[in-house]
Design a protein around this motif. Structure first.
Motif, short mmCIF file in Angstrom:
data_model
loop_
_atom_site.label_atom_id
_atom_site.label_comp_id
_atom_site.label_asym_id
_atom_site.label_seq_id
_atom_site.Cartn_x
_atom_site.Cartn_y
_atom_site.Cartn_z
N LYS A 160 17.99 6.50 10.78
CA LYS A 160 17.65 5.22 11.60
C LYS A 160 16.79 5.53 12.83
O LYS A 160 16.86 6.55 13.39
CB LYS A 160 18.84 4.80 12.35
CG LYS A 160 18.86 3.68 13.41
CD LYS A 160 20.17 3.42 14.02
CE LYS A 160 19.87 1.99 15.02
NZ LYS A 160 21.16 1.72 15.63
N ALA A 161 15.58 4.70 12.74
CA ALA A 161 14.46 5.13 13.65
C ALA A 161 14.90 4.60 14.95
O ALA A 161 15.63 3.66 15.00
CB ALA A 161 13.33 4.39 13.14
N LEU A 162 14.87 5.43 16.08
CA LEU A 162 15.21 5.04 17.54
C LEU A 162 14.01 4.61 18.17
O LEU A 162 13.09 5.45 18.74
CB LEU A 162 15.89 6.38 17.95
CG LEU A 162 17.12 6.76 17.36
CD1 LEU A 162 17.52 8.29 17.95
CD2 LEU A 162 18.32 5.81 17.17
N CYS A 163 13.91 3.36 18.45
CA CYS A 163 12.71 2.58 18.87
C CYS A 163 12.44 2.80 20.13
O CYS A 163 11.34 2.96 20.78
CB CYS A 163 12.74 1.17 18.69
SG CYS A 163 13.99 0.28 19.17
N SER A 164 13.40 3.25 21.07
CA SER A 164 13.44 3.59 22.32
C SER A 164 12.88 4.84 22.60
O SER A 164 12.39 4.98 23.82
CB SER A 164 14.74 3.54 23.10
OG SER A 164 15.54 2.19 22.86
N HIS A 165 12.59 5.80 21.73
CA HIS A 165 12.32 7.12 21.83
C HIS A 165 10.81 7.31 22.49
O HIS A 165 10.56 7.96 23.22
CB HIS A 165 12.61 8.08 20.75
CG HIS A 165 12.23 9.27 20.84
ND1 HIS A 165 12.61 10.39 21.70
CD2 HIS A 165 11.15 10.03 20.63
CE1 HIS A 165 12.05 11.43 21.83
NE2 HIS A 165 11.02 11.40 21.09
N GLU A 166 10.01 6.47 21.81
CA GLU A 166 8.68 6.46 22.25
C GLU A 166 8.32 6.16 23.79
O GLU A 166 7.53 6.83 24.32
CB GLU A 166 7.81 5.26 21.49
CG GLU A 166 6.36 5.59 21.67
CD GLU A 166 5.67 4.30 20.87
OE1 GLU A 166 4.31 4.31 20.90
OE2 GLU A 166 6.38 3.70 20.00
N PHE A 167 9.23 5.48 24.25
CA PHE A 167 9.12 5.06 25.80
C PHE A 167 9.42 6.10 26.51
O PHE A 167 8.79 6.87 27.41
CB PHE A 167 9.79 3.99 26.27
CG PHE A 167 10.12 3.69 27.59
CD1 PHE A 167 9.06 3.42 28.63
CD2 PHE A 167 11.30 4.06 28.12
CE1 PHE A 167 9.16 3.32 29.83
CE2 PHE A 167 11.46 4.38 29.69
CZ PHE A 167 10.51 3.60 30.21
N VAL A 168 10.75 7.07 26.13
CA VAL A 168 11.06 8.11 26.81
C VAL A 168 10.16 9.22 26.63
O VAL A 168 10.13 9.89 27.52
CB VAL A 168 12.54 8.38 26.23
CG1 VAL A 168 12.93 9.72 26.99
CG2 VAL A 168 13.54 7.01 26.66
N ARG A 169 9.71 9.48 25.42
CA ARG A 169 8.68 10.54 24.90
C ARG A 169 7.69 10.25 26.02
O ARG A 169 6.98 11.36 26.61
CB ARG A 169 8.31 10.44 23.77
CG ARG A 169 7.50 11.52 23.45
CD ARG A 169 7.05 11.36 21.89
NE ARG A 169 5.97 10.09 22.14
CZ ARG A 169 5.73 9.33 21.18
NH1 ARG A 169 6.38 9.66 19.87
NH2 ARG A 169 4.95 8.32 21.11
N ASP A 170 7.01 9.40 26.02
CA ASP A 170 5.66 9.17 26.72
C ASP A 170 5.76 9.01 28.10
O ASP A 170 5.04 9.39 29.07
CB ASP A 170 4.77 7.67 26.42
CG ASP A 170 4.48 7.62 24.96
OD1 ASP A 170 4.49 8.86 24.23
OD2 ASP A 170 4.14 6.79 24.13
N THR A 171 6.92 8.75 28.72
CA THR A 171 7.24 8.55 30.23
C THR A 171 7.80 9.86 31.01
O THR A 171 7.37 10.06 31.98
CB THR A 171 8.04 7.16 30.50
OG1 THR A 171 7.66 6.14 29.95
CG2 THR A 171 8.37 7.12 32.00
#
Length: 204
Positions: A160-171
């Motif tokens: 399952k891709a975790l779409c919220s991770h991109e925000f957490v990673r970049d922030t």
């Protein structure tokens, strides 16, 4: 009904082991040494406590774990970062109350601030349509199948891709200190931080 999802405690390992081994062929049995290994190495090892009674548990590991499970290794060969759900067990009297979805919401919350992928598998021999449907409706997709070495049963490998991770990673993870905020609900288990001593285990 009072429900608490919390980290397992060391004195509860025997009770968790008994829950695991009471399930039957739907999940691989463990012994006390392998349960202890999970206690020392699992990134996520939480129980559901209902009115003071342990009603279930979920164990998950990061891709860095020294874990010899063929299903875990299948994912590690293909994905650089993930949280792998090794097993979830709900005691018979508490099934049908939604504890599985509560656990999956909780482990997703743990995973999405750390990695882009949540992984697991379900047995196809014997086929468990309840598990297949549960994971499909929770956003998992089949990314492969394999016959487990030494077990001889086919599993469906799910991610399952975790779409919220991109925000957490970049922030947070690639900016500033490169770490998550110092908040209690974001902390790692103490055992998982100190438990990587080279021990290995085999499992599902």
């Amino acid at each position: 009904m009072t429900l608490v999802i919390r980290d397992v405690r060391e004195h509860e390992l025997d009770s968790v082991l008994a829950l695991n081994n009471a399930v039957g062929p739907r999940i691989l049995a463990l012994d006390s040494s392998r349960m202890r290994w999970f206690f020392n190495h699992a990134s996520y090892f939480r129980v559901a406590e209902v009115d003071g009674v342990i009603a279930g548990f979920l164990i998950a590991l990061r891709e860095t774990a020294a874990y010899a499970s063929p299903n875990f290794l299948w994912f590690r060969e293909r994905y650089p970062e993930f949280v792998y759900i090794d097993r979830i067990v709900i005691a018979e009297p508490y099934r049908g109350l939604g504890l599985g979805r509560i656990f999956y919401c909780d482990v997703t919350s743990y995973a999405e601030v750390r990695v882009p992928l949540l992984a697991c598998e379900v047995f196809l021999e014997p086929r468990d349509d309840v598990a297949v449907l549960f994971h499909g409706t929770y956003g998992f997709n089949e990314v492969g199948q394999q016959v487990m070495p030494g077990v001889g049963r086919t599993v469906s490998l799910l991610a399952k891709a975790l779409c919220s991770h991109e925000f957490v990673r970049d922030t947070y993870l690639t900016a500033g200190s490169g770490e998550l905020p110092d908040l209690p609900w974001l902390a790692e288990r103490t055992e998982a931080r100190v438990g990587e001593r080279g021990a290995r285990a085999t499992g599902s």
